[in-house]
Enzyme design. Structure first.
Site, PDB file in Angstrom:
ATOM      1  N   THR A  40       6.396 -12.915 -33.619  1.00 36.13           N
ATOM      2  CA  THR A  40       6.774 -13.664 -34.929  1.00 36.13           C
ATOM      3  C   THR A  40       7.263 -14.773 -34.589  1.00 36.13           C
ATOM      4  O   THR A  40       7.126 -16.083 -34.972  1.00 36.13           O
ATOM      5  CB  THR A  40       7.839 -12.971 -35.457  1.00 36.13           C
ATOM      6  OG1 THR A  40       7.204 -11.500 -36.152  1.00 36.13           O
ATOM      7  CG2 THR A  40       8.704 -13.851 -36.836  1.00 36.13           C
ATOM      8  N   ASP A 301      13.529  -6.393 -32.074  1.00 35.37           N
ATOM      9  CA  ASP A 301      13.754  -6.167 -33.737  1.00 35.37           C
ATOM     10  C   ASP A 301      13.465  -4.921 -33.947  1.00 35.37           C
ATOM     11  O   ASP A 301      14.242  -4.448 -34.920  1.00 35.37           O
ATOM     12  CB  ASP A 301      12.827  -7.126 -34.392  1.00 35.37           C
ATOM     13  CG  ASP A 301      13.268  -8.633 -34.386  1.00 35.37           C
ATOM     14  OD1 ASP A 301      14.048  -8.794 -33.528  1.00 35.37           O
ATOM     15  OD2 ASP A 301      12.748  -9.543 -35.217  1.00 35.37           O
ATOM     16  N   HIS A 428      30.976 -37.905 -18.829  1.00 39.42           N
ATOM     17  CA  HIS A 428      31.653 -38.856 -19.899  1.00 39.42           C
ATOM     18  C   HIS A 428      30.502 -39.835 -20.209  1.00 39.42           C
ATOM     19  O   HIS A 428      29.753 -40.469 -19.114  1.00 39.42           O
ATOM     20  CB  HIS A 428      33.031 -39.450 -19.800  1.00 39.42           C
ATOM     21  CG  HIS A 428      33.063 -40.497 -20.788  1.00 39.42           C
ATOM     22  ND1 HIS A 428      33.888 -40.027 -22.078  1.00 39.42           N
ATOM     23  CD2 HIS A 428      33.317 -41.763 -20.782  1.00 39.42           C
ATOM     24  CE1 HIS A 428      34.126 -41.069 -22.846  1.00 39.42           C
ATOM     25  NE2 HIS A 428      33.738 -42.068 -22.034  1.00 39.42           N
TER      26      HIS A 428
END
Ligand code: NAD
Length: 439
Positions: A40, A301, A428
């Site tokens: 899927t 699943d 940063h």
């Protein structure tokens, strides 16, 4: 009878990954599927929807180009081209999967479990000391009048043109992802949800904030509404009727999408082979993914533990003996902006009785987010009051699905809030600095 070291039924992300790994390690592996390898996720789920989401994001960015000082003229969607791009990417990845599974013996066909614990496909019988069932799930549908007038996630991915309006039943992950995508393409979207908030498994504060952000993008939400029927209103329009606050109300739309969860797909013959399923049809497994028949494992699943592609792959690794922490599996919803979570939600932590604290940071204080025009978002960390160990993290905002991984690592490594936010230096200017600005 054909003998092997391992039989894997289902070539989705769980099945094909471990099948290829074991075959590369020298084992004889039979991998079985009746559809394209990739499952899927690759064929009808994660990957095609992320292709659509990427096109939707380009559309939104292009629409906001003027605010960046860029002039682009009229922004229009060419939906057939969007679909073609999606199909090309999926086909390319299918090719990758085909070469990944090359060391396995791949058998096309519908596997059934035989009572003696062998596996049948057509007239052939296969046998191995270990059988991994990784057969996945399919979209569920509400048993309501007019259900046949709706389309599910597979149907949305097959649309060749955009409808003018779309009503989506269910504000879970699938409902919200399609709502976000379709709204970006200019479709008028209404989401109808039974519960009082969207995204049931997510932290309520994050879910609410995401809903507010999506509402600002023009998506309409109807909450606390149980859909009772769908009917044809005219040649091109359908009517979705729901029981809402003021009794029966309705929404009219060109397409109606059913996104109310997924049901397990399992091979035939489980009961006769002594493999138990629960009352919803999921294969019963223990923490090592063992079924009730020795030698048989069920992952992904079809065992109902957690319906996420990466959870399925992780469970398959556990079934084959790997040391994987299944308690810190991140989850994300690829809306615009994204939301993501790992560990406990505030509601779960409260229920569990753990003494915990929470700390938050806003995207608005982050230079990179401001520069990118993505300053709307929030990060929330939950940590134990005594040990200061991180127990959960929730993010809504740009790139949440990538940012959450840092918190997942922190939870698996038992890091404290101080390890993550003070001891670890963040470069940063990056979005990851949001972790350092929590209060
Ligand atoms: P879901 O269970 O996440 O959400 C379904 C929603 O439908 C729920 O909010 C439920 O309350 C609602 N609903 C049920 N009956 C209703 C009714 N009568 N009227 C109105 N609303 C109703 O299911 P989903 O969104 O279909 O997704 C299925 C599975 O696929 C989930 O487990 C999800 O995690 C997984 N998935 C994950 C991703 C991702 O990781 N990004 C993407 C897609 C799907």
């Amino acid at each position: 009878m054909i003998n092997a070291n391992l039989i894997v039924i289902g070539a989705g992300p769980a099945g094909y990954t471990v099948a290829a790994e074991r075959a590369n390690a020298g084992e004889k592996v039979i991998l079985i599927d009746y559809a394209f390898p990739g499952g899927t996720c690759l064929n009808r789920g994660c990957i095609p929807t992320k292709c659509l989401a990427a096109s939707a994001e380009v559309m939104l960015t292009a629409s906001e180009a003027a605010s960046f000082g860029i002039s682009v003229g009229e922004v229009k969607v060419d939906y057939p081209a969007v679909v073609k791009r999606m199909e090309t990417i999926v086909e390319g990845l299918r090719e990758n999967v085909r070469s990944t599974i090359a060391p396995c013996k791949f058998v096309w066909g519908q596997a059934r479990i035989l009572p003696d614990g062998t596996v049948g496909i057509g007239d052939e019988v296969y046998s191995a000391p270990k059988v991994l069932i990784a057969t996945g799930s399919r979209p569920a549908a509400l048993p309501i009048p007019g259900e046949e007038l709706t389309i599910n996630s597979d149907g949305v991915l097959q649309l060749e043109s955009l409808p003018a309006s779309m009503a989506i039943i269910g504000a879970g992950v699938i409902g919200l992802e399609f709502a976000s995508i379709m709204a970006a393409f200019g479709v008028e979207v209404t989401v109808i949800e039974y519960l009082k908030e969207v995204l049931p498994p997510f932290d309520k504060e994050v879910a609410k904030r995401l809903r507010t952000m999506l509402t600002r993008r023009g998506i309409k939400f109807i909450l606390g509404a149980a859909v009772t029927s769908v009917s044809q209103e005219s040649d091109s329009l359908k009517k979705v009727t729901y029981a809402g606050k003021n009794g029966d109300e309705s929404v009219i739309a060109e397409q109606v999408v059913m996104a109310v969860g997924r049901r397990p797909v399992v091979p035939e013959g489980l009961a006769e082979a002594g493999i138990e399923v629960d009352r919803r049809g999921y294969i019963v497994t223990d923490n090592a993914m063992r079924t009730t028949r020795p030698g048989f494992y069920a992952v992904g699943d079809c065992n109902g533990k957690l319906q996420l592609a990466h959870a399925a792959t992780a469970q398959a690794h556990v079934a084959l003996g790997a040391d994987v922490d299944l308690n810190a599996i991140p989850a994300a919803v690829f809306t615009y902006p994204e939301a993501a979570m790992v560990g406990l939600t505030t509601e779960q932590a409260e229920k569990s009785g753990i003494a915990f604290r929470s700390a938050k940071a806003l995207y608005a204080a982050n230079g990179k987010a401001q520069a990118a025009g993505q300053a709307d978002g929030m990060l929330k960390i939950l940590y134990a009051a005594d040990t200061r160990r991180i127990i959960g993290c929730h993010i809504v905002g740009a790139h949440a699905a990538d940012l959450i991984q840092e918190a997942a690592t922190a939870i698996v490594a038992n890091l404290t809030i101080d390890d993550l936010t003070v001891r670890t230096v963040h470069s940063h200017p990056t979005l990851s600095e949001i972790f350092t600005s929590i209060k």
